[in-house]
Each structure stands twice: as structure tokens, then as C-alpha cells.
Design an enzyme around this catalytic site. Sequence first.
Site, short mmCIF file in Angstrom:
data_model
loop_
_atom_site.label_atom_id
_atom_site.label_comp_id
_atom_site.label_asym_id
_atom_site.label_seq_id
_atom_site.Cartn_x
_atom_site.Cartn_y
_atom_site.Cartn_z
N THR A 80 5.44 -1.18 9.06
CA THR A 80 4.80 0.06 8.62
C THR A 80 4.46 0.72 9.93
OG1 THR A 80 3.97 -0.86 6.57
CG2 THR A 80 2.66 0.89 7.50
N THR B 293 4.73 4.32 5.66
CA THR B 293 5.57 3.13 5.52
C THR B 293 6.74 3.30 4.55
OG1 THR B 293 5.45 0.74 5.12
CG2 THR B 293 4.24 2.13 3.59
N ASN C 215 7.43 0.27 3.33
CA ASN C 215 7.03 -1.10 3.02
C ASN C 215 7.60 -2.01 4.11
OD1 ASN C 215 5.63 -3.09 1.89
ND2 ASN C 215 6.90 -3.39 0.10
N ASP D 63 4.81 -3.56 -3.92
CA ASP D 63 3.35 -3.58 -3.74
C ASP D 63 2.60 -3.59 -5.07
OD1 ASP D 63 3.03 -3.90 -1.04
OD2 ASP D 63 2.73 -1.78 -0.59
N SER E 58 -2.18 -0.32 -2.06
CA SER E 58 -1.81 -0.46 -0.65
C SER E 58 -2.91 -1.17 0.12
CB SER E 58 -1.61 0.94 -0.07
OG SER E 58 -1.36 0.86 1.31
N SER E 59 -2.55 -1.67 1.29
CA SER E 59 -3.55 -2.21 2.21
C SER E 59 -3.74 -1.29 3.41
CB SER E 59 -3.09 -3.57 2.74
OG SER E 59 -2.91 -4.47 1.69
N GLY F 170 1.11 -3.87 9.04
CA GLY F 170 0.90 -5.31 8.91
C GLY F 170 0.67 -5.80 7.50
N GLY F 171 1.05 -4.99 6.50
CA GLY F 171 0.89 -5.43 5.12
C GLY F 171 -0.56 -5.78 4.82
O1 DON Z 1 0.98 -0.31 1.58
C1 DON Z 1 0.98 -1.47 1.96
O2 DON Z 1 -0.02 -2.15 1.99
C2 DON Z 1 2.26 -2.07 2.51
N1 DON Z 1 3.39 -1.48 1.87
C3 DON Z 1 2.28 -1.90 3.98
C4 DON Z 1 3.48 -2.52 4.61
C5 DON Z 1 3.30 -2.86 6.02
O3 DON Z 1 2.28 -2.66 6.61
C6 DON Z 1 4.44 -3.52 6.67
N2 DON Z 1 4.16 -3.69 8.05
N3 DON Z 1 4.05 -4.36 8.90
#
Ligand code: DON
Length: 574
Positions: free
Chosen positions: A385, A403, A405, A427, A456-457, A477-478
Site C-alpha cells: 500500500t 492502495t 491492497n 478486505d 480498512s486498516s 502494511g495491511g
Molecule cells: O485497507 C487495508 O487495510 C489494506 N487493503 C491495506 C493493504 C496494505 O497496506 C498492503 N501493504 N503493505
Amino acid sequence: MHKRIPAFVVVLFLLAACKSTQKNAATPAFDPYHYTITKKVEAVNAAVVSAHPLASKAGIAVLKMGGNAVDAAIATQLALAVVYPNAGNIGGGGFMVARLSNGETIALDYREMAPAAAHRDMYLDEKGTANTQKSQLGHLSSGVPGTVAGLFAAHRYAKLPFEKLIQPAIELAEKGFIITASEARSLNNLQADLKKYNSVMPVFVRENPWKENDTLVQKDLANTLRRIREKGAAGFYEGETARLILEEMKRGNGLISGQDLQQYKAKSRAPHVFDYKGYKIVGMPMPSSGGLLLNQMMKMIENRDIAGMGFHSLGAVQLMTEVERRAYADRAEYMGDADYYDVPVKMLSNENYLRNRMKNYDPAIATPSTVIKPGELLRPESEETTHLSVIDKEGNAVSVTTTLNNSYGSRTVVGGAGFFLNDEMDDFSIKPGVPNMYGAVGGEANAIKAGKRMLSSMTPTLVLKDNKPYIVVGTPGGTTIPTQVFQTLVNILEFNMSTEDAVYKPKFHHQWLPDEVMTEKGFPPAVKEAMQKMGYSFSKERSGIGRTECIKVLPDGTFEAVADNRGDDAAEGY
Ligand code: DON
């Protein structure tokens, strides 16, 4: 970066750019064939930090033309869509949190939404087994893209015409730029997926491996960007680009329809705001869990002497781990798109509730997570992201996380239009208790529904001091995003660290399920051992968690901008 491109090509590029200046009055005031990466700048007028030096430079270029931080955030995002296809995008979505020079704070939601034909069990087979392949790869994994609508929604706070903001991206796509070693590596790793999830081969597919300093030219993308320049958001959601998206959907049995595209709207929301020891923290509300999780975690430590415990002390790490675990347990149960599910935000951020939540906290032992269903944490190396932080001397501060994703999203490029589509549908909680690619579980609150936005995070965040911008921060970072922002803020506000240390020092993460602590290379082994004795499990060490971009306002009003050293991230300013 080495020279590879003959000087006359550079001259031609600059001449062409000058020509387009006359027409569109916008020029990339930088050389896309020779550039270096700067990790830290101190600036008086403005600063931009993003995942790629050319994108940060695009932001600074529009600031120098008289734009403000919002102009720069728009130009930087568009440039990222070209130079950082891993996560920069027009086929994905994001969030923008900003504090404007008039003192107003805003939150823009341009998260993808489930197509009208999407439904709760769309990723389950006849036996009810969840198929994460389908939610993570290819056409069916894509939500309706929100980025272009978001950029136009943001533009009402900008100063320059949109044509000027998109011009650097058009030039970079049309004439190309040299790629970094890490981009070459990730494009090489992508080849098999590209062939599998595309029937019209995109420019990223190549017989010989990509190398550092190869030039990447994206003509189809340049044409798409031109249509957006000429027709505004309709240049994406209608007409030729929409037609190409629909054709792509047909080729891969995707669900996004013409009506989905036409109906997509970015939404202005009230930011999630809370106080922490006199600072005002401004974050993203639902459908991002980021603002609320940060609020919960910070409030759960506020009345404990974490500064006295010290950075990376056993006490501080264990406390933060327990706090993270509790917040994420709430995420799984209660959080989702608040337009579709009644998220008890007030209750979850109530101070008594949070105090109660810490009642069973024991500084001597691990409080085990209540396991609903054990989740195997899938941790693809390719997660991606991207975050950008921007500030200007007028008092505008902008924090954007955007992002597809994971890296390159669905891996499907819209044939003839040159951009990757997201795989954001993953997600959603595709089945209660089934972990998504970040190991996060969920249930009803985040179930799939037509038109709904997936939880989302992403945690684009501002800290205000005396009601003025003090810190602009965020990271990819998800699910690790909120804990990384949490730790960066604690590093600055409690441990009194320099911005660089706050960003670069090793981080850790707990998300309730799976019940394990994730650590980054360099995390102190003694703390790990002591925690193992207290009952904590640790997952395999990771080489990097997040890529935090942080700007801090110094006491004299100048800006200290730090780009993460975990990637090609770059800070620019003047
Ligand atoms: O929205 C979210 O939480 C995830 N789709 C974010 C994905 C993400 O940060 C991937 N990265 N390192």
C-alpha cells in the site's frame, strides 16, 4: 541511479515538457532519467514524503508553481500511479485526512466499494469453503475503484487547475522514467501472475528480466490520464476508460458494471478525532478501522508511565502488545462500513470502556487471545500500500494512504487502459472466522454487501499541537498499519525520539488473532526471550514492517520530513 539514457533524449524530454508547459502550464521540474533518493529533508516552505522520489518531486513541483499541500497530495498520488505501480493507483482506493489552513479538518473516503452484483457468499464454493484465490487475484477480487473520484473530491481544497496536477503523471507515463532496483525485482517476480491474470498483455510483461535503470514507458496509462485531464472524473468512470474496464470485466468474468462505475462517489466524512495528553489526534473514521484502533490503543496507555518504562523495555513492549491485542479483538467483532453496519464507535472509544478492557491486563504474563477459530496468518511478501505526507507553510497538512491492497492488486491490468485493478474485496470478511491475507478475521460487521465498502486498516493521521499541525504520519502494511502508526507516535510523544529514530527503529505487532507477536529484524532478542517466558508466541521475524512517512514541525516552524529506509521512499522539500 546510473546514466543509461543518452543526453539528447533527456534534452528532448525537457523540450517536450517545455512545450507542454505552454499548452498546459505544467512541467515536471525534474529529470525522470536521473534521480537520487533523499531520506530526510528540513524545509521552510513545504515538504512531501512518499514511496518514490519522482512522486515526491512531482508534489514539490506543483507547490513551487503556487499550489498548496492538497495540490501536492493530488499530484503525488497521480505520479505514484505511474512510477509506483505496486500500490500507487487509479484502479484502487484510499483515504485522505487533512487539516486546512483555515483550521478545518477533513476526512475523505475514496475506498473501493463492492459492485452491485457482489453478495455475501460470493467467494464460497458449494460446500461453503472460502476461496481466497478468488478474493485476492484476478477480476473477481476487484472492488469499484475510488481513487479518481477521491482526487477530484480533494481538488476542491486545492489551488491549481487539475490539468496542472495531472501533467507530471502524464509526462512520466508518456515518456517513461528509469526504474529502481527494487521495482525491477518486483516486476520480475510478477511475470507469471501477469500472464495468468491478463489476456491482453500489459507493458510490464517482458521476455528478458527487468533491470535497474530500464526505462518504463506506459502509453495506455498516459492516454487514460489524458482522458481524465480532458473530462474530469467522467474520463475514468464514463466513456472510453469505462468501456475498457467493462471489456476487461467481460474477459475475466468480473462483476464491475457500467452503473457501478457511474454511481461511485467519494464521501466526505467527519474525521475520527481524540485527545492524547493535550494533543489532538485526527484520523480516519469507518470504513477504516485506523482512527478508532489508534484511539483505543493510545487511550489504553495514556494513564500508564510508558515513558518511564523506556523504549523497547520489556514493560513497554508487553504493555503495547496487550493494548494492540485488545483493540484488534474489537476490530474483528465490531468494525465495518458504518453506512451499512451500526459500528459502536462511541462505546469502543469510551474511556471507562477502555479502562475496563485493561482490567485483566497483567504485566507479568501474556493474556491469551480468545480463539474463535485459529487463523493461519498468510503473509505474502508482496503486500503493498502506500502513504504520503505533505505539509505547507500556509498551515495545510495532508495525510493520504492509498492502495490496490497487496502488491499490484488483482494483478489484472485493464487492457488498453494500462492500470492495475485492486483486489480490495479480500478486505471484507469473506466468511466469518476465515482470515484475509493479513490474517484478520471478521464477521457480520464486515460481511460483503452490494455497495458496501470493505473495512480498512489504513491510518492516515495528523497530530495537532495548539490546534496547529505537528505530525503528519502514516504507513502501508495491511493490519500492521495501526500498530505502526501507534508505535511511531509513542516513540515521538512518549519516548521523545527523533523523527528518524521513531520511523527507523524496529517495530512489532499483535493483532489478537493469530495469537502471536510479529517482530521486525533488529527487535531486541532479550525482550523476545523474556516475553516468551511470560507466555507469548512469536511468529517468524520479518525483514520490514511498514514504510512510514513522517513529517514533524520543529519548534521554529520548519519541517523535518523523514522517508522510511525500508524502501525507495523519498523526502523532498524546499
Ligand atoms: O485497507 C487495508 O487495510 C489494506 N487493503 C491495506 C493493504 C496494505 O497496506 C498492503 N501493504 N503493505
